[in-house]
Design a protein around this motif. Structure first.
Motif, PDB file in Angstrom:
ATOM      1  N   GLU A  23      42.186  35.940  17.234  1.00 21.14           N
ATOM      2  CA  GLU A  23      41.092  34.621  17.300  1.00 21.14           C
ATOM      3  C   GLU A  23      41.371  33.906  18.710  1.00 21.14           C
ATOM      4  O   GLU A  23      42.441  33.334  18.709  1.00 21.14           O
ATOM      5  N   ILE A  24      40.632  34.028  19.747  1.00 23.63           N
ATOM      6  CA  ILE A  24      40.763  33.704  20.902  1.00 23.63           C
ATOM      7  C   ILE A  24      40.228  32.254  21.066  1.00 23.63           C
ATOM      8  O   ILE A  24      39.094  32.183  20.603  1.00 23.63           O
ATOM      9  N   THR A  25      40.900  31.252  21.483  1.00 23.24           N
ATOM     10  CA  THR A  25      40.516  29.994  21.843  1.00 23.24           C
ATOM     11  C   THR A  25      40.431  29.623  22.971  1.00 23.24           C
ATOM     12  O   THR A  25      39.428  28.651  23.153  1.00 23.24           O
ATOM     13  N   ASP A  26      40.874  30.204  23.880  1.00 28.25           N
ATOM     14  CA  ASP A  26      40.855  29.774  25.271  1.00 28.25           C
ATOM     15  C   ASP A  26      40.773  30.910  26.418  1.00 28.25           C
ATOM     16  O   ASP A  26      41.595  31.786  26.004  1.00 28.25           O
ATOM     17  N   THR A  27      40.051  30.967  27.277  1.00 30.44           N
ATOM     18  CA  THR A  27      39.951  32.125  28.149  1.00 30.44           C
ATOM     19  C   THR A  27      40.118  31.280  29.645  1.00 30.44           C
ATOM     20  O   THR A  27      39.775  30.206  30.061  1.00 30.44           O
ATOM     21  N   VAL A  28      40.829  32.452  30.782  1.00 29.07           N
ATOM     22  CA  VAL A  28      40.955  31.767  31.972  1.00 29.07           C
ATOM     23  C   VAL A  28      41.193  32.958  32.943  1.00 29.07           C
ATOM     24  O   VAL A  28      41.373  34.297  32.503  1.00 29.07           O
ATOM     25  N   GLU A  29      40.616  32.999  34.102  1.00 31.31           N
ATOM     26  CA  GLU A  29      40.504  33.982  35.327  1.00 31.31           C
ATOM     27  C   GLU A  29      42.143  33.787  35.863  1.00 31.31           C
ATOM     28  O   GLU A  29      42.288  32.933  36.322  1.00 31.31           O
ATOM     29  N   ALA A  30      42.577  34.903  35.737  1.00 28.34           N
ATOM     30  CA  ALA A  30      43.896  34.836  36.844  1.00 28.34           C
ATOM     31  C   ALA A  30      44.090  35.981  37.766  1.00 28.34           C
ATOM     32  O   ALA A  30      43.542  36.984  37.592  1.00 28.34           O
ATOM     33  N   GLY A  31      44.597  35.719  39.040  1.00 27.66           N
ATOM     34  CA  GLY A  31      44.866  36.720  39.843  1.00 27.66           C
ATOM     35  C   GLY A  31      45.791  37.462  39.423  1.00 27.66           C
ATOM     36  O   GLY A  31      46.566  37.306  38.712  1.00 27.66           O
ATOM     37  N   ILE A  32      46.052  38.681  40.025  1.00 28.26           N
ATOM     38  CA  ILE A  32      47.114  39.647  39.657  1.00 28.26           C
ATOM     39  C   ILE A  32      47.782  40.178  41.101  1.00 28.26           C
ATOM     40  O   ILE A  32      47.121  40.621  41.855  1.00 28.26           O
ATOM     41  N   ALA A  33      49.270  40.216  41.175  1.00 26.49           N
ATOM     42  CA  ALA A  33      49.723  40.642  42.414  1.00 26.49           C
ATOM     43  C   ALA A  33      49.974  42.134  42.182  1.00 26.49           C
ATOM     44  O   ALA A  33      50.876  42.515  41.131  1.00 26.49           O
ATOM     45  N   LEU A  34      49.655  42.866  42.956  1.00 29.43           N
ATOM     46  CA  LEU A  34      49.514  44.485  42.918  1.00 29.43           C
ATOM     47  C   LEU A  34      50.157  45.015  44.192  1.00 29.43           C
ATOM     48  O   LEU A  34      49.919  44.456  45.321  1.00 29.43           O
ATOM     49  N   THR A  35      50.490  46.196  44.083  1.00 28.38           N
ATOM     50  CA  THR A  35      50.610  46.890  45.256  1.00 28.38           C
ATOM     51  C   THR A  35      49.582  47.579  45.771  1.00 28.38           C
ATOM     52  O   THR A  35      48.458  47.641  45.108  1.00 28.38           O
ATOM     53  N   GLY A  36      49.526  48.262  47.206  1.00 27.32           N
ATOM     54  CA  GLY A  36      48.496  48.899  47.564  1.00 27.32           C
ATOM     55  C   GLY A  36      47.971  50.041  46.677  1.00 27.32           C
ATOM     56  O   GLY A  36      46.835  50.400  46.406  1.00 27.32           O
ATOM     57  N   THR A  37      48.822  50.730  46.237  1.00 25.62           N
ATOM     58  CA  THR A  37      48.419  52.006  45.289  1.00 25.62           C
ATOM     59  C   THR A  37      48.083  51.558  44.046  1.00 25.62           C
ATOM     60  O   THR A  37      47.162  52.379  43.737  1.00 25.62           O
ATOM     61  N   GLU A  38      48.416  50.428  43.634  1.00 33.07           N
ATOM     62  CA  GLU A  38      47.836  50.105  42.320  1.00 33.07           C
ATOM     63  C   GLU A  38      46.281  49.518  42.541  1.00 33.07           C
ATOM     64  O   GLU A  38      45.347  49.842  41.687  1.00 33.07           O
ATOM     65  N   VAL A  39      46.155  49.016  43.430  1.00 32.19           N
ATOM     66  CA  VAL A  39      44.830  48.707  43.793  1.00 32.19           C
ATOM     67  C   VAL A  39      43.651  49.764  43.904  1.00 32.19           C
ATOM     68  O   VAL A  39      42.596  49.873  43.241  1.00 32.19           O
ATOM     69  N   LYS A  40      44.234  50.958  44.906  1.00 32.18           N
ATOM     70  CA  LYS A  40      43.480  52.062  44.838  1.00 32.18           C
ATOM     71  C   LYS A  40      43.324  52.741  43.586  1.00 32.18           C
ATOM     72  O   LYS A  40      42.018  53.381  43.414  1.00 32.18           O
ATOM     73  N   SER A  41      44.309  52.733  42.735  1.00 31.69           N
ATOM     74  CA  SER A  41      44.275  53.449  41.494  1.00 31.69           C
ATOM     75  C   SER A  41      43.037  52.576  40.614  1.00 31.69           C
ATOM     76  O   SER A  41      42.327  53.195  39.733  1.00 31.69           O
ATOM     77  N   LEU A  42      43.133  51.206  40.705  1.00 29.74           N
ATOM     78  CA  LEU A  42      42.397  50.410  39.921  1.00 29.74           C
ATOM     79  C   LEU A  42      40.725  50.752  40.436  1.00 29.74           C
ATOM     80  O   LEU A  42      39.873  50.581  39.551  1.00 29.74           O
ATOM     81  N   ARG A  43      40.410  50.860  41.613  1.00 32.83           N
ATOM     82  CA  ARG A  43      39.438  51.231  42.144  1.00 32.83           C
ATOM     83  C   ARG A  43      38.669  52.522  41.520  1.00 32.83           C
ATOM     84  O   ARG A  43      37.481  52.627  41.207  1.00 32.83           O
ATOM     85  N   GLY A  44      39.817  53.434  41.234  1.00 36.94           N
ATOM     86  CA  GLY A  44      39.378  54.690  40.374  1.00 36.94           C
ATOM     87  C   GLY A  44      38.879  54.403  39.082  1.00 36.94           C
ATOM     88  O   GLY A  44      38.111  55.314  38.349  1.00 36.94           O
ATOM     89  N   GLY A  45      39.381  53.499  38.630  1.00 36.12           N
ATOM     90  CA  GLY A  45      38.721  52.836  37.195  1.00 36.12           C
ATOM     91  C   GLY A  45      39.351  53.468  35.841  1.00 36.12           C
ATOM     92  O   GLY A  45      38.668  53.723  34.934  1.00 36.12           O
ATOM     93  N   LYS A  46      40.801  53.744  35.912  1.00 35.13           N
ATOM     94  CA  LYS A  46      41.259  54.263  34.957  1.00 35.13           C
ATOM     95  C   LYS A  46      42.420  53.474  34.083  1.00 35.13           C
ATOM     96  O   LYS A  46      43.659  54.111  33.599  1.00 35.13           O
ATOM     97  N   ALA A  47      42.510  52.163  34.555  1.00 34.20           N
ATOM     98  CA  ALA A  47      43.602  51.488  33.670  1.00 34.20           C
ATOM     99  C   ALA A  47      43.431  51.196  32.364  1.00 34.20           C
ATOM    100  O   ALA A  47      42.213  51.345  31.767  1.00 34.20           O
TER     101      ALA A  47
END
Length: 157
Positions: A23-47
């Motif tokens: 039961e979700i009561t509160d939401t917030v947007e957070a940044g995330i500290a990633l390495t370069g290869t993690e960002v490139k992998s996320l852009r592929g869309g398979k997380a």
């Protein structure tokens, strides 16, 4: 039919079970500290964030158990797929989340990972309390009724 307003956020991973199990009561947007290869992998869309959760570690809030696959083109500089990742929030928000998890029995659940308009990777976090079995049944019953109601309205009109 009215068109939905287009958001410029490109969703990479979505935790669809979170709203069913918590039961979700509160939401917030957070940044995330990633390495370069993690960002490139996320852009592929398979997380995958179905089993992920956020929790305190010292004075920080970390994202645990989120799976970001290795970037295939990066040979020896690749990242660990399930390493804890630091969440970037204001101190007051971090204290609020840590206090809620320790005192009130809440869980910090990642709802989705996406890229915002500026191309930055963001995590939508929800503060949730686990649902009991009867609450889950009620949610499923309500969802089925809404689906049947929409089908009846569509067929009739």
């Amino acid at each position: 039919m009215a068109k939905k307003p287009e958001s410029k956020n490109r969703v990479v991973a979505d935790n669809r079970k979170a709203r069913f199990n918590y039961e979700i009561t509160d939401t917030v947007e957070a940044g995330i500290a990633l390495t370069g290869t993690e960002v490139k992998s996320l852009r592929g869309g398979k997380a995958t964030i179905g089993e992920a959760f956020a929790g305190p570690s010292g004075n920080d809030l970390l994202l645990f158990n989120a799976y970001i696959p290795e970037y295939l083109e990066a040979n020896r500089f690749n990242h660990d797929t399930k390493r804890p990742r630091r969440l970037l929030l204001h101190r007051r928000q971090i204290d609020k989340f840590i206090g809620a998890t320790q005192r009130e029995g809440y869980t910090v659940v990642p709802l989705k990972i996406y890229f915002n308009e500026r191309g930055r990777a963001k995590v939508e976090l929800g503060l949730g309390r686990g649902k009991k079995l009867h609450d889950k049944r009620e949610t499923a019953k309500e969802r089925d009724w809404q689906r049947d109601k929409a089908r009846l309205m569509r067929d009739k009109g």
